[in-house]
Design an enzyme around this catalytic site. Structure first.
Site, mmCIF file in Angstrom:
data_model
loop_
_atom_site.group_PDB
_atom_site.id
_atom_site.type_symbol
_atom_site.label_atom_id
_atom_site.label_comp_id
_atom_site.label_asym_id
_atom_site.label_seq_id
_atom_site.Cartn_x
_atom_site.Cartn_y
_atom_site.Cartn_z
ATOM 1 N N ARG A 29 0.823 -1.225 0.000
ATOM 2 C CA ARG A 29 0.000 0.000 0.000
ATOM 3 C C ARG A 29 0.853 1.269 0.000
ATOM 4 N NH1 ARG A 29 -3.573 -2.867 3.752
ATOM 5 N NH2 ARG A 29 -5.143 -3.861 2.444
ATOM 6 N N LYS B 17 3.977 11.649 -11.272
ATOM 7 C CA LYS B 17 3.108 10.885 -12.179
ATOM 8 C C LYS B 17 3.786 9.548 -12.456
ATOM 9 C CE LYS B 17 0.461 14.361 -14.716
ATOM 10 N NZ LYS B 17 0.210 15.011 -16.015
ATOM 11 N N GLU C 134 11.197 18.979 -24.323
ATOM 12 C CA GLU C 134 10.527 19.280 -23.050
ATOM 13 C C GLU C 134 11.195 20.471 -22.350
ATOM 14 O OE1 GLU C 134 7.773 17.720 -21.986
ATOM 15 O OE2 GLU C 134 7.735 15.745 -22.936
ATOM 16 N N LYS D 103 9.172 23.184 -13.136
ATOM 17 C CA LYS D 103 8.265 22.060 -12.870
ATOM 18 C C LYS D 103 7.899 21.998 -11.391
ATOM 19 C CE LYS D 103 6.620 17.655 -13.845
ATOM 20 N NZ LYS D 103 6.611 16.482 -14.673
ATOM 21 N N GLU E 23 -3.181 18.082 -11.056
ATOM 22 C CA GLU E 23 -3.714 18.599 -12.330
ATOM 23 C C GLU E 23 -5.211 18.901 -12.219
ATOM 24 O OE1 GLU E 23 -1.583 16.751 -15.632
ATOM 25 O OE2 GLU E 23 -3.361 17.024 -16.851
ATOM 26 N N ARG F 289 -1.104 22.683 -13.850
ATOM 27 C CA ARG F 289 -0.238 21.587 -14.286
ATOM 28 C C ARG F 289 -0.559 21.160 -15.717
ATOM 29 N NH1 ARG F 289 2.126 16.429 -10.864
ATOM 30 N NH2 ARG F 289 3.351 15.612 -12.595
ATOM 31 N N ASN G 192 1.211 20.041 -20.525
ATOM 32 C CA ASN G 192 0.812 19.181 -21.645
ATOM 33 C C ASN G 192 0.899 19.910 -22.993
ATOM 34 O OD1 ASN G 192 0.246 17.035 -19.905
ATOM 35 N ND2 ASN G 192 -1.815 17.821 -19.500
ATOM 36 N N HIS H 83 1.198 18.141 -26.329
ATOM 37 C CA HIS H 83 0.968 16.710 -26.117
ATOM 38 C C HIS H 83 -0.289 16.190 -26.817
ATOM 39 C CE1 HIS H 83 4.217 17.211 -23.305
ATOM 40 N NE2 HIS H 83 4.191 15.946 -22.956
ATOM 41 N N HIS I 170 0.329 13.485 -29.273
ATOM 42 C CA HIS I 170 -0.242 12.162 -28.995
ATOM 43 C C HIS I 170 -0.859 11.569 -30.268
ATOM 44 C CE1 HIS I 170 -2.377 9.093 -26.619
ATOM 45 N NE2 HIS I 170 -3.358 9.290 -27.480
ATOM 46 N N HIS J 71 8.600 10.053 -28.195
ATOM 47 C CA HIS J 71 7.639 10.919 -27.504
ATOM 48 C C HIS J 71 8.039 12.405 -27.621
ATOM 49 C CE1 HIS J 71 4.835 12.466 -24.589
ATOM 50 N NE2 HIS J 71 5.839 12.935 -23.862
HETATM 51 N N1 GLY Z 1 4.756 15.431 -17.776
HETATM 52 C C1 GLY Z 1 3.701 16.289 -17.403
HETATM 53 C C2 GLY Z 1 3.462 16.318 -15.946
HETATM 54 O O1 GLY Z 1 4.251 15.805 -15.179
HETATM 55 O O2 GLY Z 1 2.452 16.841 -15.542
#
Ligand code: GLY
Length: 365
Positions: free
Chosen positions: A119, A141, A183, A225, A235, A240, A244, A247, A251, A265
Site C-alpha cells: 500500500r 506521475k 521538453e 516544474k 492537475e 499543471r 501538456n 501533447h 499524442h 515521444h
Molecule cells: N509530464 C507532465 C506532468 O508531469 O504533468
C-alpha cells in the site's frame, strides 16, 4: 544545486550536479537506514549502475539489483507483476527506498510499483535520460501502459528524493537527447519567454555536449516544474495541464506511428508544440512571427516542426480521431493547450475538433 518540490509532508529535494552519480551515497545513506537498497534499472545502463553501486558499497550500503529489459514494452502489467514480486522476494518494507535508475520507462514503472507495494513504499528517482531529468522524474506521475493506450493505469506517487547527474547524458543517443530537449523548450513556451530566448541562444551547444549548459537547462526546467507541481499537484486547477503543451497534437502523431520508434515521444511533443502554435496563429490567437520562431528553433535543433517533418501523411480526420482517445477527453470535449504568444500558453476547452481537422488537412505533407 538543490531545488525543493514543496508539497507539505510529501516535499522532497531534487539535487542536480555533474558527477553526482558517483557521490549519490551522500544522499542515500540516510535513507538506507542500514538496510539493503534495491536498485531497479535496465540492461542498457550497466555502466551507470556500476558507478552507483561502487559508491554505495564504499559507503557501507548493501545493494540488490533488479534488471529489466529496456524499452516501452517494460511499462506493462507483466513487468509490474514481475517487479512487485521481485521486490517482495527481496523483503522490501514500507519504510525502504527503492532506487529507480533509468529513463522515463524505469521511473514510471518503479514509481507505480512503489505506489502499490504494501500500500505504498518509498522510492528515489535517479533519471538518466534528458526527458526524465527535465520532466518525468519530478512531480509524481507514475504509470504503465494498457491495451487502450499509454499511461492509462497509474497513480500520483511522489519520490522521496531525485538525484540528477547531467554527466549520464554523455552516453545517451543524440536522437534521444534532442527528443528530451523538446521538453526543455516547452518550459519557455509555457510562461517564460526569456528562457525561450536562452534556448535559441544555447540549445545547439547544449545538444553538442556543453555540460554547464545542460546543467543550467535541467535546473531551470526543474525549478519551473517544481513551482507548477507545488501549485497543482494533481492537475486539478489547470496549472499543471500547461505542462501538456504540444501533447494533444503530439499524442495523435505518436498514435498514428503506433507509438513506435518512428516517432519518439519528445519528437511528437516538438511537432505538437509547433502545431499548437501554428493552430493558434491560424486562428489569430498569436502572431505568425511567434509561431514561425517556435518552428524555426525546433528545426534548427533537428526536431520535427510539423506533420511533414514528423513523417505523417494521415488526414486531419484520422489524426483528430486519435485525439478522441486522449485520456484528457472530458464530457466530449478535449482541452487544448494554445498560445497567445511565446510564454503565453493557456487552456482552451472550446476547440472544435472538426476545425482542428481542417487545420491539419491544410498543413504541408
Ligand atoms: N509530464 C507532465 C506532468 O508531469 O504533468
Amino acid at each position: 544545486m538543490k531545488i525543493d518540490v514543496k508539497l507539505g509532508d510529501r516535499s522532497y529535494p531534487v539535487v542536480i550536479e555533474a558527477g553526482l552519480l558517483a557521490n549519490a551515497a551522500h544522499w542515500l545513506v540516510p535513507l538506507a537506514r542500514g538496510r539493503t537498497m534495491v536498485i531497479v534499472t535496465d540492461s542498457n545502463l550497466r555502466h551507470h549502475r556500476h558507478v552507483l553501486e561502487r559508491g554505495l558499497t564504499a559507503a557501507g550500503v548493501a545493494t540488490a539489483l533488479i534488471e529489466l529489459p529496456p524499452g516501452e514494452g517494460t511499462k506493462s502489467w507483466a513487468m509490474l507483476e514481475k517487479l512487485t514480486d521481485d521486490l517482495l522476494d527481496l523483503g522490501v518494507e514500507r519504510g525502504d527506498h527503492v532506487i529507480a535508475l533509468g529513463g522515463g520507462v524505469i521511473g514510471d514503472l518503479v514509481g507505480f510499483a512503489c505506489s502499490i507495494l504494501k500500500r505504498g513504499c518509498q522510492f528515489v528517482q535517479i533519471p538518466t535520460s534528458l526527458l526524465a531529468q527535465v520532466d518525468s522524474s519530478v512531480g509524481g506521475k507514475t504509470a504503465i501502459n494498457a491495451r487502450a493506450g499509454k499511461n492509462l493505469i497509474g497513480a500520483f506517487h511522489q519520490p522521496a528524493l531525485v538525484l540528477i547527474d547531467p554527466e549520464t547524458l554523455a552516453t545517451l543517443p543524440v536522437r534521444e537527447l534532442r527528443a528530451g530537449y523538446a521538453e526543455v523548450v516547452k518550459y519557455g513556451l509555457i510562461d517564460d519567454p526569456a528562457f525561450f530566448d536562452w534556448c535559441e541562444n544555447h540549445g545547439a551547444a547544449l545538444i553538442a555536449g556543453d555540460i554547464d549548459l545542460r546543467t543550467q537547462a535541467i535546473a531551470h526546467s526543474i525549478a519551473a516544474k517544481a513551482r507548477i507541481v507545488a501549485e497543482d499537484e494533481r492537475e486539478t486547477t489547470g496549472k499543471r495541464a500547461l505542462l501538456n503543451l504540444g501533447h494533444t497534437f503530439g499524442h495523435a502523431l505518436e498514435a498514428e506511428t503506433g507509438f513506435s520508434d518512428r516517432l519518439l515521444h519528445g519528437e511528437g511533443v516538438a511537432a505538437g508544440m509547433a502545431l499548437a502554435f501554428g493552430y493558434s496563429a491560424a486562428r489569430s490567437r498569436c502572431s505568425a512571427e511567434d509561431s514561425a520562431r517556435v518552428a524555426a528553433h525546433l528545426r534548427s535543433i533537428g526536431l520535427p516542426d510539423g506533420l511533414s517533418a514528423a513523417g505523417i501523411a494521415a488526414s486531419g480526420a484520422t489524426l483528430v480521431d486519435h485525439m478522441r482517445h486522449d485520456k484528457k477527453m472530458a464530457a466530449g470535449t478535449l482541452p487544448f493547450l494554445l498560445a497567445r504568444g511565446i510564454g503565453q500558453t493557456y487552456v482552451d476547452s472550446a476547440v472544435d475538433l472538426a476545425d482542428v481537422a481542417g487545420f491539419l488537412d491544410a498543413q504541408p505533407r
